[in-house]
Design a protein around this motif. Sequence first.
Motif, PDB file in Angstrom:
ATOM      1  N   ALA A   1       0.821  -1.217   0.000  1.00 16.94           N
ATOM      2  CA  ALA A   1       0.000   0.000   0.000  1.00 16.94           C
ATOM      3  C   ALA A   1       0.849   1.259   0.000  1.00 16.94           C
ATOM      4  CB  ALA A   1      -0.929   0.003   1.216  1.00 16.94           C
ATOM      5  N   TYR A   2       2.096   1.142  -0.391  1.00 13.25           N
ATOM      6  CA  TYR A   2       3.023   2.275  -0.322  1.00 13.25           C
ATOM      7  C   TYR A   2       2.549   3.478  -1.138  1.00 13.25           C
ATOM      8  CZ  TYR A   2       4.315  -0.359  -4.497  1.00 13.25           C
ATOM      9  OH  TYR A   2       4.281  -1.069  -5.666  1.00 13.25           O
ATOM     10  N   ALA A   3       1.796   3.237  -2.201  1.00 12.55           N
ATOM     11  CA  ALA A   3       1.386   4.331  -3.085  1.00 12.55           C
ATOM     12  C   ALA A   3       0.325   5.218  -2.450  1.00 12.55           C
ATOM     13  CB  ALA A   3       0.870   3.770  -4.407  1.00 12.55           C
ATOM     14  N   PHE A   4      -0.289   4.762  -1.348  1.00 10.57           N
ATOM     15  CA  PHE A   4      -1.424   5.499  -0.784  1.00 10.57           C
ATOM     16  C   PHE A   4      -1.126   6.090   0.586  1.00 10.57           C
ATOM     17  CE2 PHE A   4      -3.142   2.209  -3.585  1.00 10.57           C
ATOM     18  CZ  PHE A   4      -3.822   3.009  -4.495  1.00 10.57           C
ATOM     19  N   VAL A   5       0.104   5.975   1.058  1.00  8.57           N
ATOM     20  CA  VAL A   5       0.414   6.471   2.392  1.00  8.57           C
ATOM     21  C   VAL A   5       1.670   7.329   2.341  1.00  8.57           C
ATOM     22  CG1 VAL A   5      -0.673   4.578   3.620  1.00  8.57           C
ATOM     23  CG2 VAL A   5       1.685   4.350   2.905  1.00  8.57           C
ATOM     24  N   PRO A   6       1.696   8.429   3.085  1.00  2.18           N
ATOM     25  CA  PRO A   6       2.912   9.249   3.142  1.00  2.18           C
ATOM     26  C   PRO A   6       4.058   8.455   3.765  1.00  2.18           C
ATOM     27  CG  PRO A   6       1.004  10.404   4.046  1.00  2.18           C
ATOM     28  CD  PRO A   6       0.590   8.988   3.864  1.00  2.18           C
ATOM     29  N   GLY A   7       5.200   8.504   3.134  1.00  2.00           N
ATOM     30  CA  GLY A   7       6.366   7.804   3.659  1.00  2.00           C
ATOM     31  C   GLY A   7       6.366   6.315   3.430  1.00  2.00           C
ATOM     32  N   GLY A   8       5.464   5.829   2.593  1.00  2.00           N
ATOM     33  CA  GLY A   8       5.393   4.390   2.363  1.00  2.00           C
ATOM     34  C   GLY A   8       6.403   3.863   1.378  1.00  2.00           C
ATOM     35  N   GLU A   9       7.046   4.731   0.613  1.00  2.00           N
ATOM     36  CA  GLU A   9       7.944   4.300  -0.456  1.00  2.00           C
ATOM     37  C   GLU A   9       9.090   3.396   0.028  1.00  2.00           C
ATOM     38  OE1 GLU A   9       8.863   3.920  -4.401  1.00  2.00           O
ATOM     39  OE2 GLU A   9       7.151   4.978  -3.523  1.00  2.00           O
ATOM     40  N   PRO A  10       9.734   3.674   1.191  1.00  2.00           N
ATOM     41  CA  PRO A  10      10.827   2.781   1.628  1.00  2.00           C
ATOM     42  C   PRO A  10      10.378   1.339   1.866  1.00  2.00           C
ATOM     43  CG  PRO A  10      10.912   4.856   2.810  1.00  2.00           C
ATOM     44  CD  PRO A  10       9.624   4.858   2.061  1.00  2.00           C
ATOM     45  N   PHE A  11       9.076   1.116   2.101  1.00  2.00           N
ATOM     46  CA  PHE A  11       8.588  -0.241   2.348  1.00  2.00           C
ATOM     47  C   PHE A  11       8.192  -0.950   1.050  1.00  2.00           C
ATOM     48  CE2 PHE A  11       7.850   2.053   6.275  1.00  2.00           C
ATOM     49  CZ  PHE A  11       8.236   1.151   7.242  1.00  2.00           C
ATOM     50  N   ARG A  12       8.273  -0.265  -0.069  1.00  2.00           N
ATOM     51  CA  ARG A  12       7.776  -0.811  -1.330  1.00  2.00           C
ATOM     52  C   ARG A  12       8.422  -2.150  -1.655  1.00  2.00           C
ATOM     53  NH1 ARG A  12       7.206   1.994  -7.291  1.00  2.00           N
ATOM     54  NH2 ARG A  12       6.745   0.070  -8.391  1.00  2.00           N
ATOM     55  N   GLU A  13       7.595  -3.173  -1.728  1.00  2.00           N
ATOM     56  CA  GLU A  13       8.004  -4.517  -2.140  1.00  2.00           C
ATOM     57  C   GLU A  13       9.108  -5.091  -1.256  1.00  2.00           C
ATOM     58  OE1 GLU A  13       8.830  -4.476  -6.413  1.00  2.00           O
ATOM     59  OE2 GLU A  13       7.742  -2.560  -6.474  1.00  2.00           O
ATOM     60  N   ARG A  14       9.187  -4.651   0.011  1.00  2.00           N
ATOM     61  CA  ARG A  14      10.261  -5.124   0.887  1.00  2.00           C
ATOM     62  C   ARG A  14       9.755  -6.150   1.893  1.00  2.00           C
ATOM     63  NH1 ARG A  14      15.097  -2.978  -0.239  1.00  2.00           N
ATOM     64  NH2 ARG A  14      15.556  -5.122   0.384  1.00  2.00           N
ATOM     65  N   THR A  15       8.980  -7.077   1.420  1.00  2.00           N
ATOM     66  CA  THR A  15       8.576  -8.193   2.274  1.00  2.00           C
ATOM     67  C   THR A  15       9.788  -8.956   2.776  1.00  2.00           C
ATOM     68  OG1 THR A  15       6.400  -8.454   1.255  1.00  2.00           O
ATOM     69  CG2 THR A  15       7.327 -10.395   2.298  1.00  2.00           C
ATOM     70  N   ASP A  16      10.854  -8.980   1.965  1.00  3.52           N
ATOM     71  CA  ASP A  16      12.068  -9.675   2.388  1.00  3.52           C
ATOM     72  C   ASP A  16      12.646  -9.053   3.652  1.00  3.52           C
ATOM     73  OD1 ASP A  16      12.619  -7.335   1.046  1.00  3.52           O
ATOM     74  OD2 ASP A  16      14.405  -8.106   0.043  1.00  3.52           O
ATOM     75  N   LEU A  17      12.684  -7.724   3.705  1.00  2.00           N
ATOM     76  CA  LEU A  17      13.209  -7.064   4.898  1.00  2.00           C
ATOM     77  C   LEU A  17      12.287  -7.232   6.094  1.00  2.00           C
ATOM     78  CD1 LEU A  17      14.699  -3.715   3.527  1.00  2.00           C
ATOM     79  CD2 LEU A  17      15.867  -5.846   4.095  1.00  2.00           C
ATOM     80  N   VAL A  18      10.978  -7.159   5.852  1.00  2.00           N
ATOM     81  CA  VAL A  18      10.023  -7.332   6.952  1.00  2.00           C
ATOM     82  C   VAL A  18      10.142  -8.738   7.528  1.00  2.00           C
ATOM     83  CG1 VAL A  18       7.591  -7.339   7.589  1.00  2.00           C
ATOM     84  CG2 VAL A  18       8.452  -5.602   6.021  1.00  2.00           C
ATOM     85  N   LEU A  19      10.185  -9.750   6.648  1.00  2.00           N
ATOM     86  CA  LEU A  19      10.298 -11.124   7.122  1.00  2.00           C
ATOM     87  C   LEU A  19      11.626 -11.363   7.828  1.00  2.00           C
ATOM     88  CD1 LEU A  19       9.071 -13.970   7.223  1.00  2.00           C
ATOM     89  CD2 LEU A  19      10.117 -14.413   4.985  1.00  2.00           C
ATOM     90  N   SER A  20      12.697 -10.790   7.307  1.00  2.00           N
ATOM     91  CA  SER A  20      14.002 -10.941   7.949  1.00  2.00           C
ATOM     92  C   SER A  20      13.993 -10.316   9.340  1.00  2.00           C
ATOM     93  CB  SER A  20      15.093 -10.294   7.088  1.00  2.00           C
ATOM     94  OG  SER A  20      15.187 -10.914   5.828  1.00  2.00           O
ATOM     95  N   THR A  21      13.360  -9.160   9.455  1.00  2.00           N
ATOM     96  CA  THR A  21      13.275  -8.512  10.767  1.00  2.00           C
ATOM     97  C   THR A  21      12.440  -9.353  11.734  1.00  2.00           C
ATOM     98  OG1 THR A  21      13.414  -6.355   9.675  1.00  2.00           O
ATOM     99  CG2 THR A  21      12.657  -6.381  11.948  1.00  2.00           C
ATOM    100  N   GLN A  22      11.353  -9.923  11.243  1.00  2.00           N
ATOM    101  CA  GLN A  22      10.541 -10.801  12.094  1.00  2.00           C
ATOM    102  C   GLN A  22      11.391 -11.939  12.656  1.00  2.00           C
ATOM    103  OE1 GLN A  22       7.054 -10.398   8.838  1.00  2.00           O
ATOM    104  NE2 GLN A  22       6.836 -12.166  10.159  1.00  2.00           N
ATOM    105  N   MET A  23      12.109 -12.611  11.802  1.00  2.00           N
ATOM    106  CA  MET A  23      12.905 -13.753  12.260  1.00  2.00           C
ATOM    107  C   MET A  23      14.047 -13.310  13.166  1.00  2.00           C
ATOM    108  SD  MET A  23      11.237 -16.222  11.062  1.00  2.00           S
ATOM    109  CE  MET A  23      12.366 -17.483  11.668  1.00  2.00           C
ATOM    110  N   ALA A  24      14.654 -12.155  12.864  1.00  2.00           N
ATOM    111  CA  ALA A  24      15.752 -11.662  13.709  1.00  2.00           C
ATOM    112  C   ALA A  24      15.263 -11.372  15.124  1.00  2.00           C
ATOM    113  CB  ALA A  24      16.367 -10.419  13.083  1.00  2.00           C
ATOM    114  N   LEU A  25      14.074 -10.758  15.245  1.00  2.00           N
ATOM    115  CA  LEU A  25      13.554 -10.446  16.579  1.00  2.00           C
ATOM    116  C   LEU A  25      13.145 -11.712  17.326  1.00  2.00           C
ATOM    117  CD1 LEU A  25      11.425  -7.218  15.963  1.00  2.00           C
ATOM    118  CD2 LEU A  25      13.788  -7.442  16.719  1.00  2.00           C
ATOM    119  N   ILE A  26      12.581 -12.678  16.619  1.00  2.00           N
ATOM    120  CA  ILE A  26      12.252 -13.948  17.274  1.00  2.00           C
ATOM    121  C   ILE A  26      13.511 -14.590  17.848  1.00  2.00           C
ATOM    122  CG2 ILE A  26      11.472 -16.316  16.841  1.00  2.00           C
ATOM    123  CD1 ILE A  26       9.417 -15.179  14.899  1.00  2.00           C
TER     124      ILE A  26
END
Length: 1020
Positions: free
Chosen positions: A634-659
Amino acid sequence: MASAAAAPRPRQLVIEAAHIARAHTILSFTAFLSALAVGCWLHYTKIVKNGVAGYPEEWFPSVSATIGDWYPERNIFQILIALNSGPRLALVSLQYYLHRTETSRLPGFVAINGVLRTLACGGWVYITSTDDHDAHDVLMISYIVLNIPWMFGSIACTPVQYSAARRRRRNAAVTFWLLLVPMIYFFIQHKVHRIPGAYTKYSFFEWGLIFFDIIHDSSAELELKAAELKVAIGSSLAGGAEKGDISDVTRRTAPDDTSSYTRSEKNAVSAPIVELVEVSLPKSSTTSHITSAQNFLSDLYLSYIFWSVLTSLAPTLFYFSVWRLGFTGSEAALLSCLSPVFLGSSWFRDCCRSRSGRTVLHLLSLSGLAAYVLERPEDRLLFVFFANAVACLGAAVDWTGLSGSDVGYQGILVGLGLLMSSLSKHANHSNNPVWPFIDERSGGYNKTGIALALLAIYNFYTRESPAQAVLPHPEKAASESREGVKSGAWICNALALGSLLFTLHELLAESSTTIAWSWTGYPITGPEPNRHGSLTHLAQAAGILLAVILSGPSGSALLSHPLWYAFGCACAYVMYSYKDWLGYAGAMGLAAFLMSVIPVIMQRAAATGKVARTYGVAWLVVVVFDVASTFTVAYAFVPGGEPFRERTDLVLSTQMALIGLAFRWPAINPSVPMVNLSSRAKAYARRTLAVLSVLSFVVTMYRWPANVPKPYRPGARIVRAGIWTVHFGIDNEGRDSQRRMRDLIKDMELDIVGLLETDLHRVVFGNRDLTRVMAEELGYVRRSRCSMWSEQTYCLQFVDIGPGPNQHTWGAVLLSKFPIINSTHHLLPSPHGELAPAIEAVLDMYGTEVTVIVSHNGQEETPLDRELQATELARIMSKTYPNPVIFLGYVVTKPLASRPAPYEIMINDGRVHDIDHQDWDRWCQYIMYRGLYRTAYARVSRSTITDTELQIGQFVIPRHGVGVTNETEPARYLRAWKEELPEDHWFPQEYMPEQGGRRGHQYHVFNTPLYYKFPEGAML
């Protein structure tokens, strides 16, 4: 006279004074919160409106508007405040009794201020701003001024031995007066500068004053309880009271020499001790086995209710964001998860951890399920918001052992409850049957779910208390329970718990979510959502079984070992990086890993002893991941969303790192988390896992259709194709719309359906599969001729769900009555805006291979994206020339628009025809074709299902090997009345406007379907 003298005296009534203080606190909070809830429910836009602005600039009501402007909230508030006047005045008297001394007049002065303060409160309560604005303000200001001697005088008079009460009074008073500064600032912004939205900010601080005022007064309960003060009403049975006495106040006074206290006396004024249950399931005889089994089933169902409430919040609030395509303020409802921070209050924590308090929390959480009866989406959101806050609060109480339950046992319940929730969705077309946006019309079993929950809560409340072991207060946990936990490890364990909760919700709340991650289309070389979801359940069950078998010191050491964590990370990598069976194998391994470490990570979090901050941070992590995972698409519809664009890899990596922070690392958590389960708990868990696993496969077989899909009009070789943007399966009333879509598609007898905005395998959409109802009940799916592990390249399947959630699109679906020979998933060029998905499928239509394309292109705000996407779609269509093509898509363009608009690019470069270029009243949905005879075109109004219409094109497949004999424009536009065509070509007549339509649908724009003759010489 003698007999009269011998008559028995009335029995004396003795009340603990602390109960009066608690009654005052409860009545105060209830008065204000009930007025707020009722006011927002009935008069929301009216109570947020003021002399400067209204909704949406002002969206939170002030105290005055809430309690004084409208019926019935004003009257409810005033009645409760009237009931509270007795405890209020009694509290002033009791506090004076405790504080009075022969050497100081300060307690008397404070008591007088307390009485005047109470009268001032009655004044601004019963003289509202509507009645007399000046009088209301004078009394309110008087109340605040009288708070100065009341608050600080109470602090000064509190004896030193009542340190807990003194500390609460000091903290509440300081916060109360600090809040006045920003409150006055925003009031000036509103009143003087007349800035829209300032009054909403002012209102937050105004409500803060109310709450901290009540919290300050609630400290009297701590003081009265520590002093063991009691109020006796009536004559003493011992005959010690004189005839004229009607009351007697007793207290145990503290001796001047505190060193002479006995040990028990010192405990009377110290922090309360928390009693934890050593084993959650009591050990007893044969009769007790039945009782304990009932207790286990009740606990399991309450865990299911927790997950049902939690998973309903995001879909309920995201309804507003979808309609607005941006922030609406509803996203703030996610913060309801942070409610465990209130457990930092020892008084509130003690209330929540008691049997009655925990029962009340269970009952209040049912408001989220009962919200299904409410018609307005904003009303349901309010109830779900409250229910989620209560559910998260109660979960924190249970998961830390505050309520007397074993943490390891609670960890197993969390896993089983999630599995049960996923299974209920698997059995109910991917919808949880007790969700508040599901009702009887959309597959809900809300009343049954609530009735079962009430039975479970009744069991919880009435069950016998098991043997208890006295353990230290959670804020001061014993050294043995925290052995090996570093001083800063609480933050690591909180981060790990929060990441685990989100990952469980994101990937395992629906059995087909990870299958959607691995799906690649046709021919099928991987798992299928409708028949392999049971394998996900089996992997989850295996993970819980590991946790059960490996409970104890040695097993916990294995499950907290870094090597087990490495296994989980490897599975996550495989799931993300690979497709089909290999990718899904990684997903199953990750599912087993996540479920197995639930008790270990929960035990780590509970061992920190910092309840409020640990669980507050954990749920804050969940909220951050909720937002981050949504921004990846939803990066196109929120202010500041561009850095998250298509970065499921980073989100998933962060999830596993915190676990990983909860595992045994020498620098953080060197100790082994002690997860212990009783033998009976293990037995019940194993049996439950077996039952749930078998049920999952039974449901799969039951939902697995055996009939071969057939087109509606095979004799005439007719194909009806429709395109519909279905708005994520949520209708205008905020309810699931699958069955309403099914009814219209069934009536229109569509052989091919392209559905857009269908990727619901996300937290914000409830992790749902939009194809289940239509595919199973309308015959768009059949039993495959391929075995599960077969490498056969041609399987008769009829549903393609398009790019998965890890492809960062809003989704596209193709439903077909014709076999799909092969399909390709495209991510169209999207340099600036949202990613555009497309499905290119080759269908076997009566022996002729026809290419069908379903596509959702970019928005008006990104013209370059739309130009590039149209160019790519034209290339895909032109490469198959002269073979037949049907295009069903969302293309933002005006009809006949020239380059660089998509229309001319797709028509000319794609070598296709518009369904009817004379239909000028279109903007987004288009049907295009080539190599077929078009015989009808209809536009059907949406009713309240979505925000777009259903467009339908009817085609006839030419004789095999011949093709269309004449594709000139005059030959294609031979318009006709329906009577000039055979009845097989007629659309349903009940949808004609003059017939009134059906279920809110009718033919619109032309008010009738358009019909076309066959050109002369057509070979049919």
